[in-house]
Design an enzyme around this catalytic site. Structure first.
Site, PDB file in Angstrom:
ATOM      1  CB  CYS A 124       4.037 -54.369  21.686  1.00 18.88           C
ATOM      2  SG  CYS A 124       4.346 -52.735  21.001  1.00 18.88           S
ATOM      3  CB  CYS A 149      -1.621 -48.778  22.657  1.00 18.45           C
ATOM      4  SG  CYS A 149      -0.180 -48.264  21.669  1.00 18.45           S
ATOM      5  CB  CYS A 183      -2.789 -52.706  22.436  1.00 16.79           C
ATOM      6  SG  CYS A 183      -2.105 -53.901  21.268  1.00 16.79           S
ATOM      7  CB  CYS A 193      -2.447 -53.354   4.120  1.00 18.95           C
ATOM      8  SG  CYS A 193      -2.562 -52.135   5.457  1.00 18.95           S
ATOM      9  NE  ARG A 211     -10.552 -52.142   6.158  1.00 15.15           N
ATOM     10  CZ  ARG A 211      -9.305 -51.713   5.954  1.00 15.15           C
ATOM     11  NH1 ARG A 211      -8.522 -51.449   6.975  1.00 15.15           N
ATOM     12  NH2 ARG A 211      -8.820 -51.580   4.746  1.00 15.15           N
TER      13      ARG A 211
HETATM   14  N1  SAM Z   1       2.052 -52.063  16.481  1.00 18.63           N
HETATM   15  C1  SAM Z   1       1.531 -51.367  15.386  1.00 18.63           C
HETATM   16  C2  SAM Z   1       1.096 -49.990  15.779  1.00 18.63           C
HETATM   17  O1  SAM Z   1       0.388 -49.836  16.762  1.00 18.63           O
HETATM   18  O2  SAM Z   1       1.453 -49.038  15.096  1.00 18.63           O
HETATM   19  C3  SAM Z   1       0.454 -52.059  14.642  1.00 18.63           C
HETATM   20  C4  SAM Z   1      -0.588 -52.919  15.274  1.00 18.63           C
HETATM   21  S1  SAM Z   1      -1.930 -52.131  16.123  1.00 18.63           S
HETATM   22  C5  SAM Z   1      -2.682 -53.535  16.824  1.00 18.63           C
HETATM   23  C6  SAM Z   1      -3.015 -51.461  14.916  1.00 18.63           C
HETATM   24  C7  SAM Z   1      -4.232 -50.711  15.394  1.00 18.63           C
HETATM   25  O3  SAM Z   1      -5.230 -51.618  15.803  1.00 18.63           O
HETATM   26  C8  SAM Z   1      -4.100 -49.783  16.571  1.00 18.63           C
HETATM   27  O4  SAM Z   1      -3.554 -48.550  16.224  1.00 18.63           O
HETATM   28  C9  SAM Z   1      -5.527 -49.620  17.028  1.00 18.63           C
HETATM   29  O5  SAM Z   1      -6.151 -48.517  16.401  1.00 18.63           O
HETATM   30  C10 SAM Z   1      -6.178 -50.939  16.582  1.00 18.63           C
HETATM   31  N2  SAM Z   1      -6.502 -51.747  17.771  1.00 18.63           N
HETATM   32  C11 SAM Z   1      -5.630 -52.404  18.554  1.00 18.63           C
HETATM   33  N3  SAM Z   1      -6.239 -53.006  19.591  1.00 18.63           N
HETATM   34  C12 SAM Z   1      -7.561 -52.729  19.444  1.00 18.63           C
HETATM   35  C13 SAM Z   1      -8.717 -53.065  20.201  1.00 18.63           C
HETATM   36  N4  SAM Z   1      -8.634 -53.773  21.331  1.00 18.63           N
HETATM   37  N5  SAM Z   1      -9.910 -52.628  19.781  1.00 18.63           N
HETATM   38  C14 SAM Z   1      -9.996 -51.892  18.651  1.00 18.63           C
HETATM   39  N6  SAM Z   1      -8.941 -51.535  17.898  1.00 18.63           N
HETATM   40  C15 SAM Z   1      -7.735 -51.941  18.287  1.00 18.63           C
HETATM   41 FE1  SF4 Z   2       2.243 -52.173  20.431  1.00 21.93          FE
HETATM   42 FE2  SF4 Z   2      -0.347 -52.662  20.468  1.00 21.93          FE
HETATM   43 FE3  SF4 Z   2       0.502 -50.174  20.650  1.00 21.93          FE
HETATM   44 FE4  SF4 Z   2       0.755 -51.493  18.304  1.00 21.93          FE
HETATM   45  S1  SF4 Z   2      -1.159 -50.920  19.303  1.00 21.93           S
HETATM   46  S2  SF4 Z   2       2.290 -50.224  19.342  1.00 21.93           S
HETATM   47  S3  SF4 Z   2       1.112 -53.565  19.074  1.00 21.93           S
HETATM   48  S4  SF4 Z   2       0.880 -51.802  22.170  1.00 21.93           S
END
Ligand code: SAM
Ligand code: SF4
Ligand code: DTB
Length: 339
Positions: A71, A75, A78, A146, A278
């Site tokens: 990606c 973030c 992530c 979802c 949740r």
């Molecule tokens: N890429 C898309 C987005 O970010 O809009 C969807 C996938 S993203 C993995 C969905 C959500 O998962 C993130 O917004 C975050 O809140 C949560 N998330 C991701 N990595 C995480 C982590 N290591 N621990 C807890 N929550 C996490």
């Molecule tokens: Fe990409 Fe992860 Fe951010 Fe979703 S949460 S936009 S998968 S970097």
């Protein structure tokens, strides 16, 4: 002091939560809830919970990463960002048969919602077309659908709705003041815009955030305030405990105190009383007792099925035992979770 406050003093009970029509909460009022003595807060949250939901009902959802890694966003939590070396192997969008097999297995195990995640900043037209096929197929199994695919344009949201998508997950992640410490490639406003497109298309929203990224209690109040003052409260409200991923900027984050996490759930329940809250990522690291407190604080949903997107989650047997022990029933069914 009003009559109900007086009654509360006489009965030695906390005051009834102030009526708070959507949009009326201030950050200060939310912070005051987070700061309450824990026992009072739990009582208040459970009281609100019982006004809106049957006791013991829990929604069971299963996640599948249908497009993993690579990606372009940054973030900081992530594992799927291409900017961080986390060992997650990038995989292209899964084929419909494979997704259907996973969805059927989730249904057989007792899940009522199937959530498909894709590591995109924003899907392209051709991506949305392919995901629409997945949504239609999963919907055909009788599951709630979802998806979480990143930012959406209005026409993408409409297309997904037409394919049968019930919920779109798009988190605000943290409070607006802390947000830029976590993500710089997507603005808070862009997140709010996607949520607006989802609502406008007539889909239900799934929107929450993460605790444990080094934020203060004030930042958590900011997140809850942002959620509680959306034009409509989220229908699903995931509170994630950070899964610290080695290689990400937040990989060494100190674990948040369990009772602080419980406070977050309780205040989410109070400020968004009709949302299905949740207990999301992080259960893997939580004791049964801590999870029980989260349910007492008003959580009534969890992910089941051994895996989140790329990280692990308690397995079926562990969750079946937890539900039996706590007397939790899958929401909307007379069934129990199949071990
Ligand atoms: N890429 C898309 C987005 O970010 O809009 C969807 C996938 S993203 C993995 C969905 C959500 O998962 C993130 O917004 C975050 O809140 C949560 N998330 C991701 N990595 C995480 C982590 N290591 N621990 C807890 N929550 C996490
Ligand atoms: Fe990409 Fe992860 Fe951010 Fe979703 S949460 S936009 S998968 S970097
Ligand atoms: C949400 O709030 N949490 C889920 C879901 N929405 C998409 C994702 C949690 C991901 C945890 C890290 C991982 O497994 O990659």
């Amino acid at each position: 002091m009003g009559a109900s406050d007086l009654q509360a003093v006489v009965l030695h009970r906390p005051a009834k939560p102030a009526p708070a029509p959507e949009g009326r909460w201030s950050v200060e009022a939310i912070q005051a809830l987070l700061d309450k003595p824990l026992m009072e807060l739990l009582f208040e949250a459970q009281t609100v919970h019982r006004q809106h939901f049957p006791a013991g009902d829990i929604e069971l959802a299963t996640l599948l990463s249908v497009k993993t890694g690579g990606c372009p966003e940054n973030c900081g939590y992530c594992p799927q960002s291409a900017e961080f070396d986390t060992g997650v192997k990038a995989q292209k969008l899964m084929e419909v048969d494979e997704v259907l097999r996973a969805a059927q297995a989730a249904k057989d195990a007792g899940a009522t919602r199937f959530c498909m995640g894709a590591a995109w900043r924003a899907p392209k037209d051709r991506d949305v077309e392919k995901v629409a096929v997945l949504v239609e197929a999963v919907k055909g199994l009788g599951l709630q659908t979802c998806a979480t695919l990143g930012m959406l344009e209005p026409h993408h949201a409409q297309q997904l709705k037409a394919a049968g998508l019930d919920y779109y997950n798009h988190n605000l992640d943290t409070g607006p003041e802390y947000y830029a410490d976590v993500v710089t490639t997507r603005t808070y406003q862009e997140r709010l815009d996607t949520l607006a497109h989802v609502r406008d298309a007539g889909m239900s929203t799934c929107c929450g955030g993460i605790v444990g990224m080094g934020e203060t209690r004030r930042d958590r109040a900011g997140l809850l305030h942002a959620l509680a003052t959306l034009p409509a409260h989220p229908d699903s409200l995931p509170i994630n405990d950070l899964m610290p991923i080695p290689g990400t900027p937040l990989g060494d984050s100190e674990a948040v105190d369990g009772l602080e996490f419980v406070r977050m759930i309780a205040v989410a329940r109070i400020v968004c009383p009709k949302a299905v809250v949740r207990l999301s990522a992080g259960r893997e690291h939580m004791s049964r007792e801590l999870q029980a407190l989260c349910f007492l604080a008003g959580a009534n949903s969890m992910f089941v099925g051994g895996k989140l997107l790329t990280t692990s989650n308690p397995d079926k047997d562990t969750d079946a035992a937890l539900m039996a022990e706590l007397g939790l029933r899958p929401m909307g069914t007379g069934a129990t979770l199949t071990a």
